[in-house]
Design an enzyme around this catalytic site. Structure first.
Site, mmCIF file in Angstrom:
data_model
loop_
_atom_site.group_PDB
_atom_site.id
_atom_site.type_symbol
_atom_site.label_atom_id
_atom_site.label_comp_id
_atom_site.label_asym_id
_atom_site.label_seq_id
_atom_site.Cartn_x
_atom_site.Cartn_y
_atom_site.Cartn_z
ATOM 1 C CE1 TYR A 335 -3.233 2.862 0.378
ATOM 2 C CE2 TYR A 335 -3.387 2.437 2.724
ATOM 3 C CZ TYR A 335 -3.762 3.151 1.609
ATOM 4 O OH TYR A 335 -4.683 4.169 1.742
ATOM 5 C CB CYS A 336 0.917 4.292 0.201
ATOM 6 S SG CYS A 336 1.529 5.993 0.174
ATOM 7 C CB ILE A 337 5.756 4.690 0.587
ATOM 8 C CG1 ILE A 337 7.263 4.713 0.322
ATOM 9 C CG2 ILE A 337 5.469 4.379 2.026
ATOM 10 C CD1 ILE A 337 7.988 5.760 1.137
ATOM 11 N N GLY A 339 3.844 -0.263 -1.259
ATOM 12 C CA GLY A 339 3.743 -0.898 -2.567
ATOM 13 C C GLY A 339 4.954 -0.597 -3.432
ATOM 14 C CG PHE A 363 -3.753 -1.937 -2.062
ATOM 15 C CD1 PHE A 363 -4.458 -2.594 -3.051
ATOM 16 C CD2 PHE A 363 -3.579 -2.584 -0.841
ATOM 17 C CE1 PHE A 363 -4.976 -3.863 -2.838
ATOM 18 C CE2 PHE A 363 -4.097 -3.842 -0.620
ATOM 19 C CZ PHE A 363 -4.790 -4.489 -1.619
#
Length: 604
Positions: A335-337, A339, A363
């Site tokens: 998720y985000c960083i 990911g 994500f």
């Protein structure tokens, strides 16, 4: 200088006299004395304490670029003068019509997402003249800060952003005496709303000074009504705790899921209340789920690198999951960083033939940073150098800097609306689990964040094949595991068009989802949530690659949550169900250490 503490040693600042040498010449190529660099960093850090981390040099460069080129563009000046005269004439005509016809249609409409001037109260005089004048000023400044020949695109956006921030401070909606809704309530309550608002402001200021969380967050307790999915911490090192969640079904799909959340915030964005917990949703549908909980670092962790996060985070977690659930590949999701880090780790694994990943899910995660969204307003060489000096002094990026940057990206939603509702209207904004999580911020180490900004954000090394792991350049093109990527329509942190660029960087099968909502609410999008929709389409390795606009035109629209589509995608790429694996593996060094959510998530 002792680089672990940022404190200079006196002997490095005051040098003993030495005999002149040939090195003391104007064309000396020797490295600069570290004590000089210390003075530069200390000076910038002192300024940062006053500016809140914003570089005055970066702002000055942007405004100078804009002003110089505007001053050298007589045609643009004449155009702006013409626009100003026409705006004055149109506004004057509208004022006259409004006095004659109280139902006169506004001559300038607010943007669809701008809710500041909605409501019948704004249609009375003089309020509608004030807000029409304000919208006209916004329009003029938008024209003044754009399309000035010669101005760099980055400086253009910085100047435009600064102009919007300044204009917001004088918006009729944000002032007591020009907001009719506030005025009416003040008259109706005899000013009691302002008394309550002052009390709210004092409470908020006291909490901020004491570094306490906002009012209402005390109703959400980690491990009790948020982050409450049952499980065990089965591994802990200096940087992570790894949580294995207890099965909720008699049989499970054999391939486990490893979730790599962002370390900018606490992991439990994916395990909020039971009704909107993605982790609980997965476990309830027969998945064995593991999730990383990042340690909230301190100044002593200033030397942790981005590669430490890969090794001690993703790779250590993969080793643990593979030991507990042997002989099965892993569905990894970031998720985000988190990911971005997962994609980096997956590319490094592909480089050495490590085939433990069955699939990879991203994500709202960027792998190409050429168009990183509005955060790029705060990221250029000048600003990064300034941030590095600030982090060098403190050893970390504090929570206030990151929170402030995110709030400035959406000031009307995150700053001004709060001030109007809580301080002028005298009401408390109801606290929800997502807001309570958002107030539970974390810190980032100096070295890691500097590497992230310079190597990924500024250099775009990962997408360009220049990022080095263990002395080797890695390439996202080498990832062969199927990819499921999710972007969100109103993402100010990772715009969906930027997330979509994984199509240009990987030859794997890619299923892309565009979900309604923003960076957080678009991911926390549980089934049954009203007004949700998404688009989904899969690109096989042999298919032609569409650009983002072409994809948007062709991808079918579906109502509801995208979560069931993702779990169906995972199930299609999994073996038949079997008995759940054990909780941990003590004989392999992964004995249960504590109940979920563990201890790292409780660090403040």
């Amino acid at each position: 200088m002792d680089d672990r503490t940022g404190v200079p040693l006196l002997r490095n600042v005051i040098k003993t006299k030495a005999a002149p040498s040939s090195a003391d010449t104007p064309d000396d190529d020797s490295p600069p004395c570290e004590s000089f660099r210390y003075l530069d960093r200390a000076s910038a850090a002192a300024v940062a304490r006053v500016t809140g981390g914003l570089s005055p040099a970066a702002l000055w460069l942007a405004f100078s670029d804009w002003a110089i080129h505007l001053g050298a563009a007589p045609g643009k000046q004449m155009e702006l003068g013409h626009k100003a005269w026409r705006t004055f004439a149109e506004l004057s005509g509208y004022a006259i019509r409004s006095m004659v016809d109280r139902q006169a249609s506004p001559y300038i409409e607010a943007a669809p997402e701008d809710a500041r001037f909605r409501g019948e109260a704004w249609q009375g005089l003089p309020y509608r003249l004030w807000y029409q004048g304000f919208l006209s000023a916004e329009k003029w400044w938008r024209a003044a800060t754009h399309d000035v020949a010669g101005v760099s695109p980055h400086h253009e956006e910085v100047v435009s952003f600064a102009a919007r921030q300044w204009l917001d401070t004088i918006s009729p909606s944000n002032l007591l005496w020009t907001n009719p809704i506030v005025t009416q309530k003040t008259i109706r309550t005899g000013g009691q709303n302002l008394v309550s608002g002052l009390s709210n402001w004092i409470d908020d200021a006291s909490r901020m000074r004491a570094k306490q969380r906002p009012a209402g967050t005390e109703g959400f307790k980690v491990g009790r009504n948020i982050a409450a999915t049952q499980g065990k911490v089965i591994f802990r090192n200096h940087l992570i705790e790894l949580i294995q969640y207890a099965p909720m079904t008699d049989k499970v799909l054999p391939e486990p899921i490893l979730i790599v959340p962002a370390w900018i915030m606490k992991y439990y964005i994916l395990d909020l209340s039971p009704q909107n917990s993605l982790i609980r949703y997965l476990v309830g549908r027969g998945h064995t789920v593991f999730c990383i909980s990042w340690r909230n670092i301190t100044a002593e962790d200033r030397g942790l690198s981005l590669d430490d996060y890969r090794r001690l985070g993703v790779m250590a977690a993969l080793d643990a999951v593979a030991s507990i659930v042997p002989d099965h590949k892993i569905h990894a999701a970031g998720y985000c960083i988190g990911g971005t880090l997962l994609a980096l780790a997956a590319a490094a694994m592909a480089e050495v033939g490590d085939g433990r990943l069955r699939t990879m899910t991203l994500f709202a995660a960027q792998t190409d940073f050429t168009e990183p969204g509005e955060l790029q307003l705060f990221i250029d060489d000048s600003q990064v150098s300034f941030l590095e000096s600030m982090m060098w002094e403190r050893g970390m990026l504090d929570t206030s800097q990151m929170t402030g940057a995110f709030q400035l990206l959406r000031p009307n939603d995150l700053i001004w609306s709060h001030m109007i509702h809580d301080y002028l209207m005298g009401e408390r904004t109801p606290m929800i689990d997502l807001m309570a999580w958002n107030a539970d911020a974390t810190r980032m180490p100096y070295r890691m964040h500097s590497e992230y900004l310079r190597r990924l954000f500024l250099g775009n090394d990962l997408a360009s094949g220049r990022y080095m792991v263990d002395g080797r350049p890695i390439a996202l093109q080498n990832i062969r595991a199927p990819i499921f990527a999710v972007g969100t329509e109103r993402d100010h942190v990772a715009p969906w068009q930027s997330v979509y660029k994984i199509h240009y960087l990987s030859d794997a099968e890619i299923t892309f989802v565009l979900a309604s909502g923003g960076h957080n609410a678009g991911i926390v999008s549980e089934p049954g949530h009203p007004h949700r929709h998404f688009r989904i389409a899969t690109k096989a390795p042999a298919d032609l690659c569409l650009n983002a606009d072409e994809w948007l035109a062709e991808a079918p629209l579906r109502e509801g949550s995208w979560w069931p589509a993702w779990t169906a995608w995972l199930t299609e790429r999994s073996m038949p169900e079997q008995a759940p694996p054990p909780m941990g593996a003590a004989e392999k060094g992964y004995a249960p250490l504590a109940d979920a959510p563990g201890t790292y998530v409780l660090q403040s």
